[in-house]
Each structure stands twice: as structure tokens, then as C-alpha cells.
Design a protein around this motif. Sequence first.
Motif, short mmCIF file in Angstrom:
data_model
loop_
_atom_site.label_atom_id
_atom_site.label_comp_id
_atom_site.label_asym_id
_atom_site.label_seq_id
_atom_site.Cartn_x
_atom_site.Cartn_y
_atom_site.Cartn_z
N GLY A 34 12.37 -102.41 62.31
CA GLY A 34 12.33 -103.32 61.18
C GLY A 34 11.64 -104.62 61.56
O GLY A 34 11.06 -104.74 62.65
N ARG A 35 11.75 -105.63 60.69
CA ARG A 35 10.99 -106.86 60.91
C ARG A 35 11.77 -107.94 61.66
O ARG A 35 11.25 -109.03 61.89
CB ARG A 35 10.52 -107.41 59.56
N ALA A 36 13.01 -107.66 62.05
CA ALA A 36 13.80 -108.67 62.77
C ALA A 36 13.13 -109.01 64.10
O ALA A 36 12.70 -108.12 64.84
CB ALA A 36 15.22 -108.14 63.01
N SER A 37 13.05 -110.29 64.41
CA SER A 37 12.37 -110.72 65.64
C SER A 37 13.07 -110.21 66.89
O SER A 37 12.42 -110.00 67.93
CB SER A 37 12.29 -112.25 65.67
N ASP A 55 8.66 -99.46 60.19
CA ASP A 55 9.26 -98.28 59.58
C ASP A 55 8.73 -98.11 58.16
O ASP A 55 8.11 -99.00 57.58
CB ASP A 55 10.79 -98.38 59.59
N ARG A 56 8.99 -96.94 57.58
CA ARG A 56 8.42 -96.59 56.28
C ARG A 56 8.85 -97.56 55.18
O ARG A 56 8.04 -97.95 54.32
CB ARG A 56 8.84 -95.16 55.92
N PHE A 57 10.13 -97.94 55.17
CA PHE A 57 10.63 -98.84 54.13
C PHE A 57 9.88 -100.16 54.14
O PHE A 57 9.43 -100.65 53.11
CB PHE A 57 12.13 -99.07 54.32
N HIS A 58 9.72 -100.74 55.34
CA HIS A 58 9.08 -102.05 55.42
C HIS A 58 7.57 -101.96 55.18
O HIS A 58 6.96 -102.91 54.68
CB HIS A 58 9.38 -102.72 56.76
N LEU A 59 6.96 -100.83 55.52
CA LEU A 59 5.55 -100.64 55.17
C LEU A 59 5.37 -100.68 53.66
O LEU A 59 4.47 -101.35 53.14
CB LEU A 59 5.04 -99.31 55.72
N LEU A 60 6.22 -99.95 52.95
CA LEU A 60 6.13 -99.92 51.49
C LEU A 60 6.47 -101.28 50.90
O LEU A 60 5.83 -101.73 49.94
CB LEU A 60 7.07 -98.85 50.92
N GLN A 61 7.46 -101.95 51.48
CA GLN A 61 7.83 -103.28 51.00
C GLN A 61 6.69 -104.27 51.19
O GLN A 61 6.38 -105.07 50.29
CB GLN A 61 9.09 -103.76 51.72
N ASN A 62 6.05 -104.22 52.35
CA ASN A 62 4.92 -105.11 52.61
C ASN A 62 3.77 -104.83 51.65
O ASN A 62 3.12 -105.75 51.14
CB ASN A 62 4.44 -104.95 54.05
#
Length: 235
Positions: A34-37, A55-62
Motif C-alpha cells: 500500500g501507500r503507507a510510508s 497493489d491493485r486497489f491503490h493503482l485503481l484509486q490513483n
Amino acid sequence: MDTGRPVDLLPDRHGDTFAAWLRAHPGAQVICRGRASGYAEGTRLGAPDAIQVADRFHLLQNLTKAVDRVVRAHRACLKDRPEAEAVAQPRPSTEGEPGHRAEVTRQRHAEIHALHATGVGATAISRALNLDGKTVRRYLRAATADELLTETVPRPKDLDEHTAYLVFRWEQGCTNAVRLTTELRDRGYRGSARTVRRLLQTWRDGTVKPTAVTAVAPKPRQVTGWIIRPGRRPY
């Protein structure tokens, strides 16, 4: 990521905790995170040679956020379409009209009141005339057909976004309410099948024609959805 099953559960999201886990389980070549530092830092410390991917979720969210920014930057292009180009369900006239719609309305009013006068109930009338029960009760409440012709009937809001698509399919020759409702479900429609059937019935009996009216400009969020969701076309 291959099996879709968890292999362990970390006690927190700190980078040091993740790095310690990676050192205790060497060999990771790709870290899908995920995007957590903390995850980025933990990967850098615990598996410096591994490739980091979103991950797939954050790709789609971005992607969705990027598309939304572009659409909002060009929101001036989302103008109301002129009446000559738009297609939707028109509102009935607020004045009595001598055309086909008025004739159908008066004939239907006479049929419904004639049956009701003989003691036939609203439910039986709706089955006999293949009409929705609400339509029958609305006709029964009207003492004359003129009351119906001067009535402003609201459009079904659930269908506003999909009416143009229905007209498109209707003109292609598809008039089956069940099939069209299924297609609308794939396009995101969440209303009832009865609403679709009721609208198609007005087109079928000539009470209302799918003619041109002014269309409201879509909102940026709607346009973003058209672009992001697979298989959706904003007819």
C-alpha cells in the motif's frame, strides 16, 4: 498475491517491524504494498533488492483520482446539449392536446372507469388492461381525462442517466423490458424493473414518444465513472 491467502500478520505498520519480518523471511523479489510510508521504508531496509509495486486497489484509486482531475480541469466542456441533439423522456404537456396522446389517455380513462363502474377492482383492471396498479389508481382518481392531460408527471429519476441508452436500444429494435433492465444493471442502474417497464409501456402505447428534450450536462464524477468502469458507454 499468487494464492490470495495471508501468510502472516504484523503487530503494527511501522517500517522497522516490517523490515525485521523481511529479514527473518529472506528471498522476497517483489513487494506489493500500500501507500503507507512505513511499508516503503521497511522494504528498503529489509529487502533492498526487491522491486516495490503498488497493489491493485491503490493503482485503481490513483488512476481514478488522475482521471477525475483531468475531467474537472475540462469541466467547461461538459455543457448542456442543445435540444435538437439530446434524447430523453419528455414531460407530458401542461395543456390539453388534440393529438394521439390525448386520444389514448381519454380511451384508457373511459375503459378503466367503465370496468370500475361494474364493480371490478383496481388490481383486476391492471391485470386485464396490462397496466401498472399505480397507473390504474391515478386514472380512477381523475374524474375526467382532461385532469390527466393537464397533470405534470415527474420523470423517473433513477432512469435519468440511462434514458438515452434506452432510446438507443429501442430504436435498434430491442423492446423487451427484462432484457433492457439486465443491460441497465450492467451499466450501473439501481432502480426497479417496474420503472423500466412502465417507461417502455408509455413508448409502446404511444402515450409518450422518446423524442428530443434538453439534456442536463453530466457531472464530472459521472464522466469519471464512464471512463473508469469497463463496458460503460454514455449514450
